[in-house]
Design a protein around this motif. Structure first.
Motif, short mmCIF file in Angstrom:
data_model
loop_
_atom_site.label_atom_id
_atom_site.label_comp_id
_atom_site.label_asym_id
_atom_site.label_seq_id
_atom_site.Cartn_x
_atom_site.Cartn_y
_atom_site.Cartn_z
N LYS A 74 8.74 8.76 0.55
CA LYS A 74 8.72 9.90 1.47
C LYS A 74 9.25 9.50 2.84
O LYS A 74 10.02 10.24 3.46
CB LYS A 74 7.31 10.45 1.60
CG LYS A 74 6.82 11.15 0.35
CD LYS A 74 5.42 11.69 0.53
CE LYS A 74 4.93 12.33 -0.76
NZ LYS A 74 3.56 12.83 -0.64
N LEU A 97 0.83 -1.20 0.00
CA LEU A 97 0.00 0.00 0.00
C LEU A 97 0.87 1.26 0.00
O LEU A 97 0.58 2.22 -0.72
CB LEU A 97 -0.94 0.00 1.22
CG LEU A 97 -1.90 1.16 1.34
CD1 LEU A 97 -2.86 1.17 0.15
CD2 LEU A 97 -2.66 1.08 2.64
N LEU A 98 1.93 1.24 0.78
CA LEU A 98 2.85 2.38 0.81
C LEU A 98 3.55 2.56 -0.53
O LEU A 98 3.79 3.69 -0.97
CB LEU A 98 3.88 2.21 1.93
CG LEU A 98 3.36 2.27 3.35
CD1 LEU A 98 4.46 1.95 4.34
CD2 LEU A 98 2.75 3.63 3.64
N ASN A 99 3.90 1.45 -1.19
CA ASN A 99 4.55 1.55 -2.50
C ASN A 99 3.60 2.13 -3.55
O ASN A 99 4.02 2.90 -4.41
CB ASN A 99 5.05 0.18 -2.95
CG ASN A 99 6.29 -0.24 -2.19
OD1 ASN A 99 7.02 0.58 -1.65
ND2 ASN A 99 6.52 -1.54 -2.14
N LEU A 100 2.33 1.73 -3.50
CA LEU A 100 1.37 2.22 -4.48
C LEU A 100 1.10 3.72 -4.33
O LEU A 100 0.94 4.43 -5.32
CB LEU A 100 0.05 1.45 -4.36
CG LEU A 100 0.07 0.01 -4.87
CD1 LEU A 100 -1.27 -0.65 -4.57
CD2 LEU A 100 0.35 -0.03 -6.36
N THR A 101 1.06 4.20 -3.10
CA THR A 101 0.77 5.61 -2.87
C THR A 101 2.01 6.49 -2.92
O THR A 101 1.90 7.71 -2.90
CB THR A 101 0.09 5.80 -1.50
OG1 THR A 101 0.96 5.32 -0.48
CG2 THR A 101 -1.24 5.07 -1.45
N GLY A 102 3.20 5.88 -2.97
CA GLY A 102 4.44 6.65 -3.02
C GLY A 102 4.91 7.11 -1.66
O GLY A 102 5.87 7.87 -1.56
N MET A 103 4.25 6.69 -0.61
CA MET A 103 4.63 7.10 0.73
C MET A 103 5.92 6.43 1.18
O MET A 103 6.63 6.97 2.05
CB MET A 103 3.50 6.75 1.72
CG MET A 103 2.23 7.54 1.52
SD MET A 103 2.45 9.29 1.79
CE MET A 103 2.69 9.33 3.53
N ASN A 104 6.25 5.30 0.61
CA ASN A 104 7.47 4.59 0.97
C ASN A 104 8.69 5.47 0.72
O ASN A 104 9.59 5.55 1.55
CB ASN A 104 7.56 3.28 0.18
CG ASN A 104 8.65 2.39 0.68
OD1 ASN A 104 9.08 2.50 1.82
ND2 ASN A 104 9.11 1.48 -0.16
#
Length: 120
Positions: free
Chosen positions: A60, A51-58
């Protein structure tokens, strides 16, 4: 896509196996609850990774971690540098180096040893 899912499932499986081995190796129930709590936090992070990879939060989170790590290392280096400057160690090291250089220039590479007796 399937390789990423496969790798994600593989990571979770390996983590669960390692956690089970650690839980069996922990003596007593008092430490067990701490290990379970900590391993549960890590499991939540592992489950949230896609989920973090899909949203780009990883990316950040990684950038924030790197910036904080850099700041901590910089502060540590600055504090050690201040301690070095405040101590007389720098003067001692410089005088030691000068002494070594002077002895090398003079050619005092000869060492004299007194009489050595072996036995009685």
């Amino acid at each position: 896509m399937f390789q990423q899912i496969y790798k994600w499932i593989q990571n979770i499986t390996v983590y669960l196996i390692i956690t089970a081995a650690v839980m069996h190796a922990v003596p007593g129930k008092d430490y067990g609850k701490y290990v379970r709590f900590f391993s549960g936090l890590i499991l939540i992070l592992l489950l949230a990774t896609p989920l973090l990879n899909l949203t780009g939060m990883n990316e950040k989170f990684e950038t924030l971690y790197r910036n904080n790590e850099y700041k901590l290392e910089k502060q540590e280096i600055e504090s050690v540098e201040e301690l070095y400057k405040d101590s007389a160690l720098s003067d001692y090291l410089q005088s030691e180096e000068e002494t070594e250089q002077d002895s090398m220039k003079e050619g005092n590479s000869r060492i004299e040893v007194g009489e050595i007796e072996i036995g009685q």
